[in-house]
Design a protein around this motif. Structure first.
Motif, PDB file in Angstrom:
ATOM      1  N   VAL A 239      17.434 -20.106 -37.399  1.00 15.81           N
ATOM      2  CA  VAL A 239      17.840 -19.259 -38.521  1.00 15.81           C
ATOM      3  C   VAL A 239      18.955 -18.349 -38.031  1.00 15.81           C
ATOM      4  O   VAL A 239      18.726 -17.457 -37.211  1.00 15.81           O
ATOM      5  CB  VAL A 239      16.645 -18.434 -39.055  1.00 15.81           C
ATOM      6  CG1 VAL A 239      17.097 -17.566 -40.211  1.00 15.81           C
ATOM      7  CG2 VAL A 239      15.506 -19.350 -39.488  1.00 15.81           C
ATOM      8  N   GLY A 240      20.173 -18.625 -38.493  1.00 14.78           N
ATOM      9  CA  GLY A 240      21.346 -17.889 -38.028  1.00 14.78           C
ATOM     10  C   GLY A 240      21.375 -16.468 -38.575  1.00 14.78           C
ATOM     11  O   GLY A 240      20.526 -16.066 -39.384  1.00 14.78           O
ATOM     12  N   PRO A 241      22.354 -15.689 -38.120  1.00 14.86           N
ATOM     13  CA  PRO A 241      22.435 -14.277 -38.526  1.00 14.86           C
ATOM     14  C   PRO A 241      22.444 -14.099 -40.052  1.00 14.86           C
ATOM     15  O   PRO A 241      23.145 -14.819 -40.770  1.00 14.86           O
ATOM     16  CB  PRO A 241      23.767 -13.822 -37.907  1.00 14.86           C
ATOM     17  CG  PRO A 241      23.929 -14.689 -36.702  1.00 14.86           C
ATOM     18  CD  PRO A 241      23.373 -16.031 -37.114  1.00 14.86           C
TER      19      PRO A 241
ATOM     20  N   ARG B 215      28.558  -2.367 -42.667  1.00 13.98           N
ATOM     21  CA  ARG B 215      27.189  -1.858 -42.677  1.00 13.98           C
ATOM     22  C   ARG B 215      26.236  -2.525 -41.680  1.00 13.98           C
ATOM     23  O   ARG B 215      25.468  -1.849 -41.022  1.00 13.98           O
ATOM     24  CB  ARG B 215      26.578  -1.997 -44.090  1.00 13.98           C
ATOM     25  CG  ARG B 215      25.257  -1.218 -44.182  1.00 13.98           C
ATOM     26  CD  ARG B 215      24.343  -1.553 -45.339  1.00 13.98           C
ATOM     27  NE  ARG B 215      24.883  -1.543 -46.670  1.00 13.98           N
ATOM     28  CZ  ARG B 215      24.136  -1.371 -47.754  1.00 13.98           C
ATOM     29  NH1 ARG B 215      22.842  -1.116 -47.627  1.00 13.98           N
ATOM     30  NH2 ARG B 215      24.648  -1.438 -48.949  1.00 13.98           N
ATOM     31  N   PHE B 216      26.238  -3.863 -41.593  1.00 11.80           N
ATOM     32  CA  PHE B 216      25.157  -4.542 -40.886  1.00 11.80           C
ATOM     33  C   PHE B 216      25.449  -4.806 -39.410  1.00 11.80           C
ATOM     34  O   PHE B 216      24.526  -5.041 -38.647  1.00 11.80           O
ATOM     35  CB  PHE B 216      24.841  -5.876 -41.581  1.00 11.80           C
ATOM     36  CG  PHE B 216      24.339  -5.680 -42.976  1.00 11.80           C
ATOM     37  CD1 PHE B 216      23.014  -5.339 -43.196  1.00 11.80           C
ATOM     38  CD2 PHE B 216      25.184  -5.790 -44.062  1.00 11.80           C
ATOM     39  CE1 PHE B 216      22.535  -5.142 -44.485  1.00 11.80           C
ATOM     40  CE2 PHE B 216      24.723  -5.599 -45.354  1.00 11.80           C
ATOM     41  CZ  PHE B 216      23.401  -5.275 -45.577  1.00 11.80           C
ATOM     42  N   GLY B 217      26.692  -4.801 -39.012  1.00 16.00           N
ATOM     43  CA  GLY B 217      27.025  -5.157 -37.636  1.00 16.00           C
ATOM     44  C   GLY B 217      26.945  -6.657 -37.425  1.00 16.00           C
ATOM     45  O   GLY B 217      26.707  -7.423 -38.365  1.00 16.00           O
ATOM     46  N   ARG B 218      27.158  -7.072 -36.181  1.00 16.68           N
ATOM     47  CA  ARG B 218      27.212  -8.498 -35.857  1.00 16.68           C
ATOM     48  C   ARG B 218      26.082  -8.864 -34.912  1.00 16.68           C
ATOM     49  O   ARG B 218      25.589  -8.027 -34.171  1.00 16.68           O
ATOM     50  CB  ARG B 218      28.534  -8.812 -35.156  1.00 16.68           C
ATOM     51  CG  ARG B 218      29.762  -8.713 -36.054  1.00 16.68           C
ATOM     52  CD  ARG B 218      31.000  -8.430 -35.216  1.00 16.68           C
ATOM     53  NE  ARG B 218      31.055  -9.281 -34.026  1.00 16.68           N
ATOM     54  CZ  ARG B 218      31.902 -10.310 -33.889  1.00 16.68           C
ATOM     55  NH1 ARG B 218      32.751 -10.598 -34.844  1.00 16.68           N
ATOM     56  NH2 ARG B 218      31.894 -11.028 -32.784  1.00 16.68           N
ATOM     57  N   VAL B 219      25.694 -10.137 -34.947  1.00 18.88           N
ATOM     58  CA  VAL B 219      24.662 -10.632 -34.041  1.00 18.88           C
ATOM     59  C   VAL B 219      25.367 -11.543 -33.040  1.00 18.88           C
ATOM     60  O   VAL B 219      25.399 -12.763 -33.194  1.00 18.88           O
ATOM     61  CB  VAL B 219      23.551 -11.380 -34.800  1.00 18.88           C
ATOM     62  CG1 VAL B 219      22.371 -11.671 -33.877  1.00 18.88           C
ATOM     63  CG2 VAL B 219      23.082 -10.570 -36.009  1.00 18.88           C
ATOM     64  N   ASP B 220      25.947 -10.945 -32.019  1.00 13.89           N
ATOM     65  CA  ASP B 220      26.819 -11.706 -31.124  1.00 13.89           C
ATOM     66  C   ASP B 220      26.059 -12.715 -30.272  1.00 13.89           C
ATOM     67  O   ASP B 220      26.632 -13.715 -29.851  1.00 13.89           O
ATOM     68  CB  ASP B 220      27.594 -10.744 -30.213  1.00 13.89           C
ATOM     69  CG  ASP B 220      28.601  -9.921 -31.011  1.00 13.89           C
ATOM     70  OD1 ASP B 220      29.214 -10.489 -31.931  1.00 13.89           O
ATOM     71  OD2 ASP B 220      28.752  -8.720 -30.730  1.00 13.89           O
ATOM     72  N   ALA B 221      24.774 -12.461 -29.991  1.00 14.38           N
ATOM     73  CA  ALA B 221      24.039 -13.324 -29.061  1.00 14.38           C
ATOM     74  C   ALA B 221      23.442 -14.560 -29.720  1.00 14.38           C
ATOM     75  O   ALA B 221      22.871 -15.404 -29.029  1.00 14.38           O
ATOM     76  CB  ALA B 221      22.939 -12.518 -28.377  1.00 14.38           C
ATOM     77  N   ALA B 222      23.561 -14.706 -31.027  1.00  9.45           N
ATOM     78  CA  ALA B 222      22.947 -15.856 -31.692  1.00  9.45           C
ATOM     79  C   ALA B 222      23.765 -17.121 -31.444  1.00  9.45           C
ATOM     80  O   ALA B 222      24.995 -17.086 -31.450  1.00  9.45           O
ATOM     81  CB  ALA B 222      22.835 -15.594 -33.189  1.00  9.45           C
TER      82      ALA B 222
ATOM     83  N   THR C 241      23.260 -19.885 -33.409  1.00  9.17           N
ATOM     84  CA  THR C 241      23.344 -20.540 -34.712  1.00  9.17           C
ATOM     85  C   THR C 241      24.340 -19.780 -35.588  1.00  9.17           C
ATOM     86  O   THR C 241      24.366 -18.544 -35.553  1.00  9.17           O
ATOM     87  CB  THR C 241      21.946 -20.526 -35.378  1.00  9.17           C
ATOM     88  OG1 THR C 241      20.984 -21.012 -34.426  1.00  9.17           O
ATOM     89  CG2 THR C 241      21.893 -21.387 -36.613  1.00  9.17           C
ATOM     90  N   PRO C 242      25.168 -20.474 -36.371  1.00  9.04           N
ATOM     91  CA  PRO C 242      26.127 -19.758 -37.225  1.00  9.04           C
ATOM     92  C   PRO C 242      25.440 -18.933 -38.309  1.00  9.04           C
ATOM     93  O   PRO C 242      24.305 -19.236 -38.703  1.00  9.04           O
ATOM     94  CB  PRO C 242      26.979 -20.876 -37.841  1.00  9.04           C
ATOM     95  CG  PRO C 242      26.234 -22.133 -37.614  1.00  9.04           C
ATOM     96  CD  PRO C 242      25.314 -21.929 -36.450  1.00  9.04           C
TER      97      PRO C 242
END
Ligand code: MN
Length: 318
Positions: free
Chosen positions: A75-77, A292-299, A301-302
């Motif tokens: 389940v990606g960001p 607002r949410f920021g990024r999930v750089d370590a994921a 999955t796209p």
């Protein structure tokens, strides 16, 4: 986890039959869908018959699943607002990464609690290099008005209180029961307990009469006040109940949830819990604009693609 429906309508908490002020047994069939590559999800809440149980507003049972390397949970960001995601890992392990920089494995017997507050993004993934097993329950807890704009946060709880009654193993996931207290921090009066049967056995559980309760069968069968329930069935138990007679078959597992009735009327769409369509449309616009949410750089999955917003102002049909 996420709502994988490509065209979700919104779900309004008040759009269901009135909450009974006495004990009932209502049989609610979970809706089945598939997440990613062949992972069956049984969604018990929100349902047409019941949108919430206490502040619990979403209930998915995922798996059990055996998967090959490169498969499993991916389940990606994706973003959340206004809720806590509560993950109870039953089999296998899963990596949680989020926009606060957390990067943590959740192992069997552990709980992850992510507080979205005003906004967070996260991803959930199996180890891509190894075959494995996956089974978990993921529930969402609506944050009360006083807390729903709080700072986002993430906590892994590696140990929960476990006790035994005959051949039943009880793990207190949230709240209090008897002399035990779960360390999991929530913002309204709630309880959750996993009950697993090493061999068929029965017990009588003390309940809070002011709470409303539901019991979901995860594996094998269980009997509530003598009525039999199968996996994928939620027994909604109403309020005003001081005790519950429960029998679980050998190898069975059930999840009991309850809480003080949640009086605020929430609106749920995709992965957002709010009060108005405007709040949801703003959160969606912020996610699409990278605010607002920021990024999930370590994921690995796209990011998930967001569904069309046309359903925000349409009430759910199911
Ligand atoms: Mn999620």
């Amino acid at each position: 986890m996420t709502n994988p429906d490509p065209h979700p309508d919104s779900s309004r908490a008040s759009d269901c039959p009135a909450r009974p002020d006495h004990p009932v047994i209502e049989r609610i069939a979970a809706r089945t869908s598939t997440l990613g590559q062949g992972m069956t999800i049984r969604r018990a809440l929100p349902a047409r018959a019941r949108r919430m149980i206490g502040a619990w507003c979403f209930f998915d049972h995922a798996g059990p699943l055996s998967y090959q390397a490169g498969q499993g949970i991916a389940v990606g960001p994706h973003p959340h607002i206004g809720l806590q995601t509560f993950s109870w890992m039953i089999e296998g392990r899963m990596r949680h990464t989020d926009s606060l920089g957390n990067n943590a494995w959740i192992e069997p017997g552990q709980v992850n609690l992510m507080t979205a507050g005003r906004g967070i993004a996260h991803a959930e993934e199996s180890d891509p290099d190894r075959p494995g097993r996956a089974q978990l329950a993921q529930l969402w807890i609506a944050l009360p008005d006083a807390h729903r704009d709080c700072d986002p946060a993430f906590v892994n709880y590696p140990e929960l209180p476990v006790s035994h009654r005959g051949d039943l193993e009880l793990t207190l996931l949230v709240g209090e029961h008897g002399d035990r207290i779960s360390p999991v921090r929530v913002h309204s009066p709630l309880v959750a307990m996993d009950i697993r049967a090493m061999a068929a056995d029965s017990t009588t559980l003390a309940l809070e009469s002011e709470f409303e309760y539901g019991l979901m069968v995860l594996e094998e069968t269980a009997r509530v006040d003598g009525e039999t329930f199968q996996p994928g069935e939620l027994a909604y138990l109403g309020t005003g109940r001081g005790v519950l007679d429960l029998a679980v078959d050998s190898g069975g597992r059930v999840l009991l949830i309850g809480g003080e009735p949640f009086e605020e009327d929430i609106l749920l769409w995709w992965n957002f819990v709010a009060r108005t369509p405007e709040e949801i449309e703003q959160a969606a616009a912020d996610w699409q604009a990278g605010r607002r949410f920021g990024r999930v750089d370590a994921a690995a999955t796209p990011p998930l693609s967001m569904p069309g917003l046309e359903g925000v102002r349409i009430k759910a049909r199911s």
